[in-house]
Design a protein around this motif. Structure first.
Motif, short mmCIF file in Angstrom:
data_model
loop_
_atom_site.label_atom_id
_atom_site.label_comp_id
_atom_site.label_asym_id
_atom_site.label_seq_id
_atom_site.Cartn_x
_atom_site.Cartn_y
_atom_site.Cartn_z
N GLU A 191 0.83 -1.21 0.00
CA GLU A 191 0.00 0.00 0.00
C GLU A 191 0.85 1.25 0.00
O GLU A 191 0.55 2.23 -0.68
CB GLU A 191 -0.94 -0.01 1.20
CG GLU A 191 -1.96 1.12 1.19
CD GLU A 191 -2.98 1.02 2.31
OE1 GLU A 191 -3.65 2.04 2.57
OE2 GLU A 191 -3.08 -0.05 2.94
N LEU A 192 1.94 1.21 0.77
CA LEU A 192 2.84 2.36 0.81
C LEU A 192 3.45 2.61 -0.57
O LEU A 192 3.48 3.76 -1.05
CB LEU A 192 3.93 2.14 1.85
CG LEU A 192 4.91 3.29 2.09
CD1 LEU A 192 5.36 3.32 3.55
CD2 LEU A 192 6.14 3.21 1.19
N LEU A 193 3.94 1.55 -1.21
CA LEU A 193 4.56 1.70 -2.52
C LEU A 193 3.57 2.22 -3.55
O LEU A 193 3.90 3.06 -4.39
CB LEU A 193 5.12 0.35 -2.99
CG LEU A 193 6.26 -0.25 -2.16
CD1 LEU A 193 6.59 -1.65 -2.64
CD2 LEU A 193 7.51 0.63 -2.21
N LYS A 194 2.37 1.76 -3.49
CA LYS A 194 1.33 2.10 -4.47
C LYS A 194 0.88 3.56 -4.37
O LYS A 194 0.55 4.18 -5.39
CB LYS A 194 0.13 1.17 -4.29
CG LYS A 194 -1.01 1.40 -5.27
CD LYS A 194 -2.14 0.43 -4.99
CE LYS A 194 -3.32 0.68 -5.93
NZ LYS A 194 -4.45 -0.25 -5.64
N MET A 221 5.20 1.16 -7.72
CA MET A 221 5.16 2.57 -7.31
C MET A 221 4.37 3.43 -8.29
O MET A 221 4.14 3.07 -9.44
CB MET A 221 6.58 3.11 -7.19
CG MET A 221 7.41 2.49 -6.09
SD MET A 221 9.09 3.16 -6.06
CE MET A 221 9.91 1.99 -4.98
N LYS A 222 3.98 4.61 -7.81
CA LYS A 222 3.33 5.60 -8.63
C LYS A 222 4.30 6.15 -9.68
O LYS A 222 5.52 6.12 -9.49
CB LYS A 222 2.84 6.78 -7.76
CG LYS A 222 1.75 6.43 -6.79
CD LYS A 222 1.41 7.61 -5.88
CE LYS A 222 0.71 8.72 -6.62
NZ LYS A 222 0.20 9.75 -5.67
N GLU A 223 3.75 6.68 -10.75
CA GLU A 223 4.58 7.42 -11.70
C GLU A 223 5.11 8.69 -11.04
O GLU A 223 4.43 9.32 -10.23
CB GLU A 223 3.76 7.78 -12.94
CG GLU A 223 3.34 6.59 -13.78
CD GLU A 223 4.51 5.89 -14.46
OE1 GLU A 223 5.49 6.59 -14.82
OE2 GLU A 223 4.44 4.67 -14.65
N LYS A 224 6.34 9.05 -11.39
CA LYS A 224 7.00 10.26 -10.90
C LYS A 224 7.24 10.23 -9.39
O LYS A 224 7.17 11.25 -8.70
CB LYS A 224 6.20 11.51 -11.28
CG LYS A 224 5.91 11.64 -12.77
CD LYS A 224 7.20 11.67 -13.59
CE LYS A 224 6.92 11.80 -15.07
NZ LYS A 224 8.18 11.73 -15.89
N VAL A 225 7.55 9.07 -8.88
CA VAL A 225 7.86 8.93 -7.46
C VAL A 225 9.27 9.45 -7.17
O VAL A 225 10.15 9.43 -8.06
CB VAL A 225 7.73 7.45 -7.02
CG1 VAL A 225 8.81 6.59 -7.67
CG2 VAL A 225 7.78 7.30 -5.50
#
Length: 310
Positions: A191-194, A221-225
């Motif tokens: 959840e944290l990564l997402k 991960m999200k884009e532009k992390v």
């Protein structure tokens, strides 16, 4: 009682050590591994920071040494198992430099979001990249902290002013009081990564955490992390990081620690040449205030143990 300090110690801490143990013979000088390997046999107490490596072969033939003091939090530069087997007490100073590390993390995130280093370098090169360097605000972003020890807690406190949604992943379950105090939400790693716009690592390096962030995790991960590692080199797979910096999934990275220190190989030359990488030479704890706290704390702990011996 012979006490040797092999790495620089804060001057006030050194004076305190001499005052608290006036009958001890105290020396302070850096010896490299081979020299220290011979001299360590004469010491009752050895105090180090991060530069000195106290290895198994260094400890195998010591009989007199009773205490090793590490002026810092991590113990990965000391063979703790061998020390324990020899009956040597190993001391460290957890939490004393945590605020300094947390502030560096925050500085790296702001640098990446607002192009501070790139803007400075560009101006030095005669460039005026005003239009190209549109940034982002940290305020109200989702910030993921992996590992909620001393540094993680200090970082969460600093983030309150930015009104971030702060997600925590830690193996230890937080109490309701801690959740309210630090204004955080404890979640699974997935959840944290997402959901995180920024991810900062604050875990020790061991068999379970080695490359805990690699290709599989980057894909989640999200884009532009933005990802920050000011914990230990090796918990972040740097080759995977370079891949995702190149393909644009990772907006930027802040690195204070590396698997290879100093990072001088061809791979690191490529990684550190990326315009969206901000890097420092393992200086997270290197502030006057932190070193003063660390020095005084390790002196207090060493003096306490020495008095027990007497």
């Amino acid at each position: 009682m012979k006490i040797h300090i092999n790495d620089p110690l804060d001057e006030d801490a050194l004076r305190k050590l001499k005052n608290d143990l006036p009958n001890a013979e105290i020396t302070s000088e850096y010896f490299d591994k081979e020299v220290l390997k011979e001299k360590i046999k004469d010491y009752d107490v050895l105090i180090v920071r991060s530069a000195t490596k106290v290895t198994k072969d260094m400890l195998e033939n010591v009989d007199k040494l009773k205490i090793i003091g590490r002026a810092g939090m991590g113990l990965d530069n000391i063979d703790v198992e061998t020390a324990k087997a020899k009956g040597i007490k190993v001391l460290n100073t957890p939490g004393q430099n945590s605020l300094s590390v947390a502030e560096l993390v925050l500085g790296m995130v702001l640098d990446i979001y607002r192009h501070i280093t790139r803007g400075t370098v560009g101006l030095r090169e005669g460039k005026w990249e005003k239009k190209q360097l549109k940034g982002l605000e940290l305020s109200k972003k989702t910030f993921g902290i992996i590992g909620f020890g001393y540094v993680g807690k200090n970082l969460a406190n600093l983030l309150k002013g930015f009104e971030t949604e702060t997600l925590i992943y830690d193996l230890v379950k937080l109490t309701e009081e801690e959740i309210k105090e630090y204004k955080v939400k404890q979640v699974s790693l997935e959840e944290l990564l997402k959901n995180s716009d920024v991810i900062s690592l604050h875990v020790p390096k061991n068999d379970k955490t080695y490359h805990m962030i690699s290709d599989e995790q980057f894909e989640e991960m999200k884009e532009k992390v933005v990802i920050i590692n000011a914990a230990r080199g090796g918990v972040l797979d740097e080759k995977a990081l370079l891949k995702y910096l190149k393909n644009g999934k990772v907006l930027g990275a802040g690195l204070d620690v590396f698997e290879e220190e100093p990072p001088t190989s061809e791979f690191y030359k490529e990684l550190l040449s990326m315009p969206n990488v901000v890097a420092t030479p393992h200086i997270g704890a290197s502030t006057d205030e932190a070193q003063a706290r660390v020095g005084i704390n390790i002196v207090d702990r060493v003096v306490e143990e020495v008095k027990k011996l007497n």
